[in-house]
Design an enzyme around this catalytic site. Structure first.
Site, PDB file in Angstrom:
ATOM      1  CD  GLU A  93      -2.807  -1.239   2.404  1.00 26.28           C
ATOM      2  OE1 GLU A  93      -3.976  -1.570   2.253  1.00 26.28           O
ATOM      3  OE2 GLU A  93      -2.299  -1.031   3.518  1.00 26.28           O
ATOM      4  CB  CYS A 106       2.894   7.542   3.164  1.00 26.52           C
ATOM      5  SG  CYS A 106       3.394   6.286   4.342  1.00 26.52           S
ATOM      6  CB  CYS A 117       6.857  -2.581  15.955  1.00 23.84           C
ATOM      7  SG  CYS A 117       8.491  -2.172  15.297  1.00 23.84           S
ATOM      8  CB  CYS A 120       3.314  -1.885  13.741  1.00 25.61           C
ATOM      9  SG  CYS A 120       3.318  -1.528  11.969  1.00 25.61           S
ATOM     10  CB  CYS A 339       1.294   5.908  11.545  1.00 24.04           C
ATOM     11  SG  CYS A 339       1.902   7.441  10.948  1.00 24.04           S
TER      12      CYS A 339
HETATM   13  N1  SAH Z   1       9.738   0.504   9.611  1.00 24.06           N
HETATM   14  C1  SAH Z   1       9.885   1.939   9.528  1.00 24.06           C
HETATM   15  C2  SAH Z   1       8.904   2.570   8.556  1.00 24.06           C
HETATM   16  C3  SAH Z   1       7.461   2.494   8.965  1.00 24.06           C
HETATM   17  S1  SAH Z   1       6.973   4.086   9.397  1.00 24.06           S
HETATM   18  C4  SAH Z   1       9.759   2.535  10.905  1.00 24.06           C
HETATM   19  O1  SAH Z   1       9.450   1.808  11.834  1.00 24.06           O
HETATM   20  O2  SAH Z   1      10.024   3.727  11.092  1.00 24.06           O
HETATM   21  C5  SAH Z   1       5.487   3.849  10.218  1.00 24.06           C
HETATM   22  C6  SAH Z   1       5.452   4.635  11.494  1.00 24.06           C
HETATM   23  O3  SAH Z   1       4.196   4.389  12.146  1.00 24.06           O
HETATM   24  C7  SAH Z   1       6.538   4.207  12.460  1.00 24.06           C
HETATM   25  O4  SAH Z   1       6.955   5.293  13.212  1.00 24.06           O
HETATM   26  C8  SAH Z   1       5.757   3.228  13.314  1.00 24.06           C
HETATM   27  O5  SAH Z   1       6.388   2.969  14.527  1.00 24.06           O
HETATM   28  C9  SAH Z   1       4.450   3.944  13.456  1.00 24.06           C
HETATM   29  N2  SAH Z   1       3.334   3.065  13.870  1.00 24.06           N
HETATM   30  C10 SAH Z   1       3.265   1.732  13.779  1.00 24.06           C
HETATM   31  N3  SAH Z   1       2.077   1.299  14.251  1.00 24.06           N
HETATM   32  C11 SAH Z   1       1.395   2.402  14.637  1.00 24.06           C
HETATM   33  C12 SAH Z   1       0.089   2.599  15.170  1.00 24.06           C
HETATM   34  N4  SAH Z   1      -0.717   1.581  15.389  1.00 24.06           N
HETATM   35  N5  SAH Z   1      -0.279   3.861  15.439  1.00 24.06           N
HETATM   36  C13 SAH Z   1       0.546   4.898  15.170  1.00 24.06           C
HETATM   37  N6  SAH Z   1       1.765   4.771  14.665  1.00 24.06           N
HETATM   38  C14 SAH Z   1       2.189   3.532  14.389  1.00 24.06           C
END
Ligand code: SAH
Length: 347
Positions: A93, A106, A117, A120, A339
């Site tokens: 996506e 994005c 994580c 996520c 995100c």
């Molecule tokens: N793997 C990279 C790129 C992904 S960026 C990274 O971790 O930075 C996506 C962003 O959204 C990251 O900062 C991630 O930690 C954040 N994220 C993941 N799950 C989320 C959620 N449920 N709510 C808000 N932010 C989230």
């Protein structure tokens, strides 16, 4: 039988040699290159200033494995989430996020993600494979088309914050940025590109050695190893101390902007003590901004977003201590485009 090459892996010089080799003119290479990188042709058939015979010859000799647009969903806040399909049937996506002044794409760097994580949605998917550089480039080109069609504007910014960990697909991410910034292609300024990482210390240093010109965001989310290990297992091998050292090196080598991302999880990382720990880390990193992100709910994940009061207290505390902090309200939540919500689901 020789395996057909991806024509976008072939540079302009090699294309010239190819056309000469088949008894055609060298300048065909410029025409073909333009179709590939300026007009974003997704098939040889589109290359209308090349003869039918030549187009047929190209498709006999090369492949053009472009991604295609599968579905698009429109959020009531103006965000568009698009699902793309790769030549081998995988889905991933990309999101178009309009604000008053910016049109941000994005993009994803991998199909799924190998990191886990805890908060996520993508982190719960298996990592199927890395995206090739042209597949990352295609997302930007398609989102740019969308931005022009809907808003009449070209993209102004690109963030590598979609599915996957960009620094675990290092070569393709850098090559995609080379193309996006190339003067004979999209010619976007690298200052308008941000790569976000969950924190791969060694590769952050590599970015420094490679003297890249784009910006970096670190998904910090917790400021002690104990807490960060719990929510981001990658921290077990990339401790906060290592990350601080790597970010200092990156900055020393490039002078590019570094942003810290911090998602607020109720009762996990949103107390004033957590804010103090964040201040301690902030002071050791050459950064000028903490983006506090609202947690976006993911079904089956037990975290809850911090309340308004806790968010306010947390950010006030940072601001009082001279931390430049910005709260990033999430966009596209109603279509699971925010995100951490990208998981190929049509909401
Ligand atoms: N793997 C990279 C790129 C992904 S960026 C990274 O971790 O930075 C996506 C962003 O959204 C990251 O900062 C991630 O930690 C954040 N994220 C993941 N799950 C989320 C959620 N449920 N709510 C808000 N932010 C989230």
């Amino acid at each position: 039988m020789s395996v057909k090459r991806n024509i976008r892996e072939v540079d302009q010089q090699q294309l010239k040699e190819y056309f000469e080799g088949i008894g055609d003119k060298k300048f065909r290479a410029i025409q073909a290159y333009e179709w590939l990188w300026k007009k974003n042709a997704r098939s040889f058939d589109e290359m209308s200033n090349l003869s039918l015979d030549l187009r047929k010859r190209l498709s006999d000799d090369f492949i053009l494995p472009a991604i295609t647009l599968d579905t698009t969903q429109h959020s009531n806040d103006g965000t568009f989430k698009s699902r793309f399909k790769t030549y081998d049937g995988h889905l991933m996506e990309g999101v178009l996020i309009p604000t008053e002044k910016r049109f941000t794409a994005c993009v994803s760097s991998q199909i799924g993600c190998s990191l886990t994580c805890k908060f996520c949605a993508t982190g719960r998917m298996e990592r199927k494979r890395n995206l090739n550089f042209d597949e990352i480039y295609d997302q930007v080109a398609l989102l740019n088309d969308q931005s022009i069609a809907v808003y009449g504007k070209n993209l102004t910014n690109i963030v590598y914050m979609g599915m996957g960990e960009p620094l675990l697909n290092y070569k393709n991410v850098l090559k995609s940025i080379d193309k996006i910034t190339a003067s004979d292609s999209m010619a976007m300024s690298p200052k308008r590109i941000t790569v976000s990482t969950a924190g791969v210390a060694k590769m952050i240093k590599q970015l420094g050695d490679d003297k890249v010109r784009f910006n970096l965001a670190l998904s910090l989310h917790a400021s002690t190893d104990k807490k960060r290990n719990e929510i981001m297992p990658i921290n077990e091998t990339n401790s906060i101390e290592f990350l601080i050292e790597a970010l200092n090196y990156f900055y020393q080598q490039t002078k590019n902007d570094i942003t810290l991302e911090y998602v607020l999880l109720q009762g996990q990382n949103d107390s004033l003590e957590d804010a103090d720990e964040l201040i301690t880390v902030y002071r050791q990193i050459p950064t000028h901004l903490v983006n506090v992100i609202e947690y976006n709910p993911v079904s089956g994940i037990p975290y809850i977003k911090s309340g308004e009061d806790a968010t306010q207290n947390f950010t006030d505390h940072l601001a009082k201590n001279n931390v430049n902090v910005r709260v990033r309200r999430s966009r596209g939540k109603d279509i699971a485009a925010a995100c951490g919500q990208l998981a190929n689901k049509v909401a």
